[in-house]
Every structure is written in C-alpha cells, then in structure tokens.
Design an enzyme around this catalytic site. Sequence first.
Site, PDB file in Angstrom:
ATOM      1  N   MET A 193       0.854  -1.194   0.000  1.00 16.04           N
ATOM      2  CA  MET A 193       0.000   0.000   0.000  1.00 16.04           C
ATOM      3  C   MET A 193       0.890   1.244   0.000  1.00 16.04           C
ATOM      4  O   MET A 193       0.443   2.330   0.386  1.00 16.04           O
ATOM      5  CB  MET A 193      -0.952  -0.032   1.195  1.00 16.04           C
ATOM      6  CG  MET A 193      -1.904  -1.249   1.124  1.00 16.04           C
ATOM      7  SD  MET A 193      -3.492  -1.003   1.930  1.00 16.04           S
ATOM      8  CE  MET A 193      -2.986  -0.762   3.618  1.00 16.04           C
ATOM      9  N   LEU A 216       6.621   3.057   1.594  1.00 12.52           N
ATOM     10  CA  LEU A 216       7.597   1.967   1.704  1.00 12.52           C
ATOM     11  C   LEU A 216       8.581   2.212   2.843  1.00 12.52           C
ATOM     12  O   LEU A 216       9.034   3.324   3.066  1.00 12.52           O
ATOM     13  CB  LEU A 216       8.370   1.813   0.392  1.00 12.52           C
ATOM     14  CG  LEU A 216       7.570   1.438  -0.856  1.00 12.52           C
ATOM     15  CD1 LEU A 216       8.518   1.032  -1.983  1.00 12.52           C
ATOM     16  CD2 LEU A 216       6.568   0.331  -0.592  1.00 12.52           C
ATOM     17  N   GLU A 247      11.808  -0.170   5.216  1.00 12.13           N
ATOM     18  CA  GLU A 247      12.821  -1.206   5.041  1.00 12.13           C
ATOM     19  C   GLU A 247      12.201  -2.599   4.894  1.00 12.13           C
ATOM     20  O   GLU A 247      12.743  -3.452   4.191  1.00 12.13           O
ATOM     21  CB  GLU A 247      13.797  -1.155   6.226  1.00 12.13           C
ATOM     22  CG  GLU A 247      14.827  -2.263   6.286  1.00 12.13           C
ATOM     23  CD  GLU A 247      15.659  -2.404   5.012  1.00 12.13           C
ATOM     24  OE1 GLU A 247      15.868  -1.379   4.308  1.00 12.13           O
ATOM     25  OE2 GLU A 247      16.079  -3.548   4.709  1.00 12.13           O
ATOM     26  N   GLY A 248      11.050  -2.830   5.520  1.00 16.49           N
ATOM     27  CA  GLY A 248      10.404  -4.135   5.387  1.00 16.49           C
ATOM     28  C   GLY A 248      10.029  -4.416   3.943  1.00 16.49           C
ATOM     29  O   GLY A 248      10.311  -5.496   3.409  1.00 16.49           O
ATOM     30  N   HIS A 249       9.402  -3.435   3.304  1.00 15.21           N
ATOM     31  CA  HIS A 249       9.051  -3.602   1.886  1.00 15.21           C
ATOM     32  C   HIS A 249      10.309  -3.785   1.038  1.00 15.21           C
ATOM     33  O   HIS A 249      10.340  -4.600   0.113  1.00 15.21           O
ATOM     34  CB  HIS A 249       8.302  -2.367   1.377  1.00 15.21           C
ATOM     35  CG  HIS A 249       7.012  -2.069   2.078  1.00 15.21           C
ATOM     36  ND1 HIS A 249       6.824  -0.932   2.820  1.00 15.21           N
ATOM     37  CD2 HIS A 249       5.852  -2.769   2.144  1.00 15.21           C
ATOM     38  CE1 HIS A 249       5.588  -0.929   3.310  1.00 15.21           C
ATOM     39  NE2 HIS A 249       4.981  -2.037   2.921  1.00 15.21           N
ATOM     40  N   ASP A 264       2.056  -9.235   8.972  1.00 10.66           N
ATOM     41  CA  ASP A 264       0.644  -9.475   8.691  1.00 10.66           C
ATOM     42  C   ASP A 264       0.430 -10.972   8.470  1.00 10.66           C
ATOM     43  O   ASP A 264      -0.010 -11.401   7.400  1.00 10.66           O
ATOM     44  CB  ASP A 264       0.214  -8.655   7.474  1.00 10.66           C
ATOM     45  CG  ASP A 264       0.355  -7.161   7.728  1.00 10.66           C
ATOM     46  OD1 ASP A 264      -0.294  -6.663   8.670  1.00 10.66           O
ATOM     47  OD2 ASP A 264       1.132  -6.512   7.021  1.00 10.66           O
ATOM     48  N   SER A 290       6.240  -0.634  10.060  1.00 11.56           N
ATOM     49  CA  SER A 290       4.888  -0.514   9.534  1.00 11.56           C
ATOM     50  C   SER A 290       4.723   0.884   8.999  1.00 11.56           C
ATOM     51  O   SER A 290       5.228   1.852   9.585  1.00 11.56           O
ATOM     52  CB  SER A 290       3.859  -0.767  10.642  1.00 11.56           C
ATOM     53  OG  SER A 290       2.575  -0.320  10.233  1.00 11.56           O
ATOM     54  N   ARG A 298       2.221   2.576   9.220  1.00 12.18           N
ATOM     55  CA  ARG A 298       1.444   3.349  10.197  1.00 12.18           C
ATOM     56  C   ARG A 298       2.327   3.925  11.309  1.00 12.18           C
ATOM     57  O   ARG A 298       1.880   4.816  12.037  1.00 12.18           O
ATOM     58  CB  ARG A 298       0.339   2.488  10.808  1.00 12.18           C
ATOM     59  CG  ARG A 298      -0.820   2.186   9.843  1.00 12.18           C
ATOM     60  CD  ARG A 298      -1.971   1.489  10.563  1.00 12.18           C
ATOM     61  NE  ARG A 298      -3.081   1.197   9.657  1.00 12.18           N
ATOM     62  CZ  ARG A 298      -3.152   0.125   8.869  1.00 12.18           C
ATOM     63  NH1 ARG A 298      -2.165  -0.773   8.875  1.00 12.18           N
ATOM     64  NH2 ARG A 298      -4.203  -0.068   8.080  1.00 12.18           N
TER      65      ARG A 298
END
Lengths: 298, 298
Positions: free
Chosen positions: A30, A33, A35-37, A152, A187, A189
């Site tokens: 979504m 972005l 570091e996880g993405h 998730d 996240s 968020r």
Amino acid sequence: MTLRIVRSVAELRAALSPLRAGRIGFVPTMGALHEGHLSLLRAAGAENDTVVLSIFVNPTQFTQATDLEMYPRTEQDDVALAAGAGAHLVFAPSVDEMYPTGFATTVSVDAAITETLEGAVRGRAHFDGVATVVAKLLLAVLPDRAYFGAKDAQQVVVVRRMVADLGIPVEIIQRPTSREDDGLARSSRNTRLSPEEREIATAVPRALRAAQDAFATGIRDAAALTGAVHDALDVAGLTPEYIALVDPDSLEPVASVARPALLAVAVPVGSVRLIDNVFLTPGIDDRIPLGAIEVSHR
Amino acid sequence: MTLRIVRSVAELRAALSPLRAGRIGFVPTMGALHEGHLSLLRAAGAENDTVVLSIFVNPTQFTQATDLEMYPRTEQDDVALAAGAGAHLVFAPSVDEMYPTGFATTVSVDAAITETLEGAVRGRAHFDGVATVVAKLLLAVLPDRAYFGAKDAQQVVVVRRMVADLGIPVEIIQRPTSREDDGLARSSRNTRLSPEEREIATAVPRALRAAQDAFATGIRDAAALTGAVHDALDVAGLTPEYIALVDPDSLEPVASVARPALLAVAVPVGSVRLIDNVFLTPGIDDRIPLGAIEVSHR
C-alpha cells in the site's frame, strides 16, 4: 532495465508480456515503503528475473474511514526507494482502475481464519477486501512468486488459502518481519506515532520478547505465555485488543505449544493500531533483538 | 491429437503447457452433453488451436439436493461425443479435486444481476457456486476464449462481470441457444421429462415465439410482451416462476424495448424446471423456428 511506472492493467500486461520467459517476482504494497518492503523487493530480486511492485491503498480493506484517510501516501519517495531496491516495474493504479463503476465481485475466505484476530476486530469486510484486491493484483501481474511480510501473518494465511482454493498459479512466500533497532515491527502506520507514542510503542516488541524469554525457559502453556505479554504491556500502560496463541495455519487457539505456534497481538498506541507477532517454535531460539533498549539504559 | 482425459489441475496444466503457443478454447459443462454443448465445442475448434472441455457437476451451485442427485451423469457418452466434436482434452475432476478439505473461498457477484431471475428463485448460493467454480475452471485452464450458451443468459452475465472484475485474462463468448426442431431449448435436464411432459414443454418456446411475433408487429411494451408469454403458457396449463423483460447487461427491468432486451422465463414442467429466453432487438427478426409444431399439425 530502468524502473517504469504503469497505471493500468493493460499497460502492466503489455510491459510484462516480453518478460514472461523469465521469472517474475511480485511485492504488493500500500506504499509508504519502509525497510520491510525493501527487504521483500531485494528477496524478490534475488529469486526472479523481473521484480514488480504494486502501490495501491485499497479502500475496500479499510473498515474505518479515518484510517483510510490518514494512511500515508508517498509515491514519489516510494518509487525512488523501489528503484534502489531493484524493482523493475511499479504498478500504481487509481481506485477507478481497480474498481470501475459497476464493479460487483467479492472474493471471501470463510471459516476460522478470517473470523479471528484482525477479522474479529476489524470485521469481515477487512479480509474480503484483502482477498479481493490480492486476487485482482495476482491476476493482473501473474507472477511466479509473490512476497509478503510476516507482520501481517493472518493476511498471509488468508492469501495462501485463497490462492490454493481458486488455483491462482503463484507461489506465496512469507518473509520475516522487519524490525527497527529497538524491536518495533516496521509498519507504514508507525509514521503516525508521535515521538512519545513511538517510545511507548517499543513495549509491544518487549512484550513479545518477554513471552519468547519465558518460552526459552521451557514454558509452553498458553495462559502463561500470553500472560507474559499482557503483563509487559500493562507495565507500559497499554491495553491490547487481543493477545492470541494460535496454530499458524488454522489460526485456531493453541492451549500448549507442542508444534510451531503464532503469538499475535494488536495494541492501540494513541490513535494508531499496532499489530505484531512472533513464531514460537520448540527447539528454535529466534528472539527479537532489542538493541536500542539497551542503548537507552546506558 | 487424440482426446485425453485428465482428472487433476496438475495434469491439466502439464498437458496444456506445451500447447500455450497456440490459442486455447474452453467449454465448461456439467456433462450430459447435447447438441448445444457440441456446437460450442465446434465453435471453439473453429477459433482456437486446442479445445478443452470440462465435465464437472458442481455441487455448490445446486440449491436443491434432489436436483443434484437427479442431474444426469453420462461421462463415457460425453467423451465420445466430445471427441467427435473436436475436443482435444477433457478435464473431469472429482468433487475432492475441486473442493478439498479446508476449502473456504467463495467468489460472489453482488448487485441486481445475481438477485433477480434465477438468483431470486434459487437463492444467492446458486450464483456464488457458479462464479466460484467458473473462476476455478478458468484459472485451471487459462484459456484464450471460453464458450457459453445463451440459454443460461444470466449465468453469462454473471461470468462476464466476475471475469472483468477480477481481471481473469479470458474472452467470454456467448453462442445462440441450441434448440430441438420443435423449438425446445436443449438442456441436459430435458432427459428427465416424461414423453407427455416433453410434449407440454414445447409450450415454452411457443410462448417466447408468441412474444417475438408480437414484437415483430411493433409491440414494445413490457406488459404486452410478457403477457403474450403468460397467455401461451396458460393455454398449455403451465405456471411460470417468472417472465421478465430485462436489460441484457444489467438485468434490470425494461418497461419498453428501445434497445436490445432479454425476455427470460422459468417454467416448471412436472418435476423439471425449464428456463429459456430470447433477445428482442429492434430491427432484427430472429424468431424461434417451430418446425415440429407445424409437422404435428399436418
């Protein structure tokens, strides 16, 4: 190959058509972005010839209008970050491209896996929205592999079920949760946390770590493990929406950990809902590193 | 190429993999093949390099247990007929192959197109079952084109909507209803009519033809057109479940025919529900030939 941005499924298919001789890896996001993405994009790049990123803030999976409004949108930054992490193609459709007038189809996954945890809190529209948009994105990209983060975890369970049930020809790959130095799960968020809330939020990984520490001493009982999480959150003044120890495939409650189990929490911090989880696997010690906590004690 | 029968999605994909350089045409059926199915197979053969037939009596679209039990199953005959009509591959999975333990996903098409006509009579589970199984079959075969008969016009509308909404890369082709010499729409369920019922059933195409005759004289009013159908059924002692004049895309009621409209009926004859329909298109005269009726009057 340089990074290209496409806005329609038709452009996407045309761009991918000559690349289908090689492997296509896909990271649906979504946007906003972090570091996880980027770690998902790098994993996709290591295992495929072409890496596709999608950026789409999917309205149908939001069950609170304010959460949708407040969701960060940072496309220019995202594209620059994606290019740096090796993405070749960005699919960034409009809401109208994904849900044109007359759109009327929903993909639903029933049963325990959508009614528990996030499904119980956010309502069944949430996972209907997730299953439908992921089906659409997978059918638009038709990748060989699609990459999802373990933060998730329930979403990955729902997507795996949907993909297997409908027979979408793609391999779903779950990668470990990416964390800040102090353990907080990355996240999009998190950017909505105030500095004070950001500090308090570290209680979430600390609480999961407390359960991991108990698990490492041999504790297997669900009440004791979730109790450790609860106590650590309580110390920080946080009240969880749920703390659940469940089977990682069926998401059904586990009374005592004999096989790998998923310990999942949802915790509001200020106006932001944080979710996080760890896998508790007998014989494996993969406790969350809490580096910055020690730093702050120096 | 000789006809091959496969039972699993894995076998199907392996068999189709070397054939994907050419065009693949697909005819999904519930078996009990009749001339209508064969005409779809021949159309698929004329427009594609490979023709795939599926035979699967899909339990999830039956809303009456007896209808499912009574549905004719004639696989050996079907395979011989399919070979004669140019099919190259038959996909005939078991219920377990399509819906293994733990299956939990439903594809639903909402809105007027599933709540009216057959949806109103058979309940929404019917079109949920249709949309889900057709999505699965299309994703298993991944054809270039899939062929459906116009007798199940509402089904085609639902399938088109689902395919467009999810973005399944296939062209949906609707072919005209195949009819017996006396006008009766060919249907696998016709074999369940007694000789007397079979005779009475000819009132269904005669009733649609009465509306076509009225339409040919310039009548455009819905009440007059559906009234013509009603009166002709009444003469034969038949009570329709519905007689509806609707838009062929939205399936919303049409008060007066200015553009092409769909006139659809459902009529129980003995224990068998017959459905049939005609398109009423200003400027086009494609009335049902009722050959055998004239013969019986000689």
